[in-house]
Design a protein around this motif. Structure first.
Motif, PDB file in Angstrom:
ATOM      1  N   ASP A   1       0.850  -1.184   0.000  1.00 31.56           N
ATOM      2  CA  ASP A   1       0.000   0.000   0.000  1.00 31.56           C
ATOM      3  C   ASP A   1       0.888   1.238   0.000  1.00 31.56           C
ATOM      4  N   ALA A   2       0.237   2.415  -0.082  1.00 33.79           N
ATOM      5  CA  ALA A   2       0.975   3.656  -0.274  1.00 33.79           C
ATOM      6  C   ALA A   2       1.827   4.016   0.938  1.00 33.79           C
ATOM      7  N   ARG A   3       1.593   3.385   2.077  1.00 34.47           N
ATOM      8  CA  ARG A   3       2.341   3.742   3.280  1.00 34.47           C
ATOM      9  C   ARG A   3       3.483   2.773   3.565  1.00 34.47           C
TER      10      ARG A   3
ATOM     11  N   ASP B   1      -9.821   2.128  -7.772  1.00 34.07           N
ATOM     12  CA  ASP B   1      -8.862   2.945  -7.040  1.00 34.07           C
ATOM     13  C   ASP B   1      -7.630   2.098  -6.738  1.00 34.07           C
TER      14      ASP B   1
ATOM     15  N   TRP C   1      -6.395  -0.850   7.970  1.00 33.23           N
ATOM     16  CA  TRP C   1      -7.223  -0.780   6.779  1.00 33.23           C
ATOM     17  C   TRP C   1      -8.674  -0.988   7.208  1.00 33.23           C
TER      18      TRP C   1
ATOM     19  N   THR D   1      -5.383   2.337  -4.610  1.00 35.69           N
ATOM     20  CA  THR D   1      -5.053   2.159  -3.190  1.00 35.69           C
ATOM     21  C   THR D   1      -5.948   1.118  -2.526  1.00 35.69           C
ATOM     22  N   GLU D   2      -6.972   0.626  -3.227  1.00 34.26           N
ATOM     23  CA  GLU D   2      -7.909  -0.318  -2.644  1.00 34.26           C
ATOM     24  C   GLU D   2      -7.538  -1.758  -3.007  1.00 34.26           C
TER      25      GLU D   2
ATOM     26  N   ALA E   1      -9.525  -0.375   2.079  1.00 33.45           N
ATOM     27  CA  ALA E   1      -8.646   0.769   1.788  1.00 33.45           C
ATOM     28  C   ALA E   1      -8.006   1.225   3.087  1.00 33.45           C
TER      29      ALA E   1
END
Length: 341
Positions: free
Chosen positions: A58-60, A209, A243, A211-212, A233
């Motif tokens: 994920d983005a983090r 999306d 999440w 990120t999902e 997400a």
């Protein structure tokens, strides 16, 4: 003031999908919201042509090995376990089409929930009750007060008939083959109040999306269940690194959606005796899509919870007692399964 005749048809179409909750409600009304514009694209999760369906991190910075389907389900299940009660007023809005015309209607909502399986719901407008629905450990019921004669129906849970224990009840108790009727267990799932079960892996359909993450959830064979598709997400709730569940499809045996819901406006709800950082996270806005099926037109529903709390102050046993509910409603017609009270 009664709802319009057209609206009554939309409410009746949803009644078989709402064997969720019981009678007895708050006096406070929900917030007055603006009309929710209907979407032309009812699918919860659309295909992503040419997109790799195997998620990376994920983005983090969570790597792909740590971000597993079962870990996402476990994060949701942990939030459910921290929610022994849920009490909220709110609104229900519906959009539907009649030929080329678009229609909108709104009613007031009252919701009470006591884990793991007792729930109470009322929908009314200007003080007139149009829908009462409920569930406890043995039965689910609903009251159709839209017209004459009024009708109260009581059904025993399928797993109660078969003698399954509480630990054997699975998240897959959603729909019978060839029917669009969803049992109370499925409505608890739609409201995000049930554990989801066991992951079957990433879903082959890609979220729109990036990120999902879409997860396939196994049916529960002992309950005759069918698969679910869940969408997750990263949480936007302050202080939460988990999440969260942002979408759910209930599927029939042909893998078609019986109902789809998107969750947003997640927030922590007060639970007394627990530090605020440990309050459960709940989605306070649900957008449900009921697709066209067997001659029934599609409709879209917006459910907004107003001032939800995770306390037991307004939870009383009579809300989850079908005998008390049935007596208070004085329906013209009563229908019960054999062995019902």
């Amino acid at each position: 003031m009664a709802m319009t005749g057209r609206m009554l048809g939309r409410w009746r179409a949803l009644v078989p999908l709402l064997p969720l909750a019981a009678a007895g409600c708050c006096s406070e009304s929900g917030p007055q919201g603006a009309a929710w514009p209907a979407s032309e694209r009812p699918a919860l999760i659309g295909p992503g042509p040419g997109r790799d369906t195997t998620p990376a991190g994920d983005a983090r910075g969570v790597d792909a090995e740590a971000l597993t389907p079962q870990n996402l389900i476990a994060a949701h299940d942990a939030e459910v376990s921290r929610l022994p009660f849920l009490v909220s007023s709110g609104i229900v809005q519906v959009n539907w089409r009649d030929g080329e015309a678009r229609h909108f209607e709104q009613g007031d909502l009252d919701l009470r929930y006591r884990a793991p399986r007792e729930a109470s719901l009322r929908v009314s407008k200007l003080g007139e009750v149009f829908l009462v629905a409920g569930t406890n450990d043995l039965f689910w019921w609903w009251y159709d007060g839209f017209g004459k004669p009024t009708r109260f129906q009581l059904r025993r849970h399928r797993d109660a008939k078969s003698g399954a224990t509480g630990s054997e009840r699975g998240a897959g108790t959603v729909a019978e083959a060839g029917s669009d009727r969803v049992e109370a267990e499925a409505l608890l799932l739609l409201f995000g109040l049930k554990s989801l079960g066991k992951a079957a892996g990433w879903d082959p359909l890609s979220p729109t999306d990036p990120t999902e993450r879409a997860v396939r959830i196994e049916p529960q064979p002992e309950s005759g269940g069918v698969p679910l598709r869940a969408l997750f997400a990263p949480s936007r709730v302050q202080g939460s690194a988990q999440w969260v569940l942002v979408g759910l499809d209930l599927l029939d045996r042909d893998d078609e959606a019986v109902a789809s819901v998107r969750y947003d406006a997640h927030r922590r709800v007060e639970r007394r005796g627990v530090a605020p950082g440990e309050w459960p996270v709940v989605a306070t806005r649900l957008r449900m899509t009921i697709p066209p099926r067997e001659g029934r037109s599609a409709s879209e529903w917006l459910i907004e919870l107003d001032r939800p709390v995770a306390t037991s102050d307004r939870i009383v046993d009579r809300l989850f007692d079908p005998v008390v509910v049935r007596t208070s409603l004085r329906a013209d017609i009563e229908e019960s399964d054999e062995g019902a009270p």
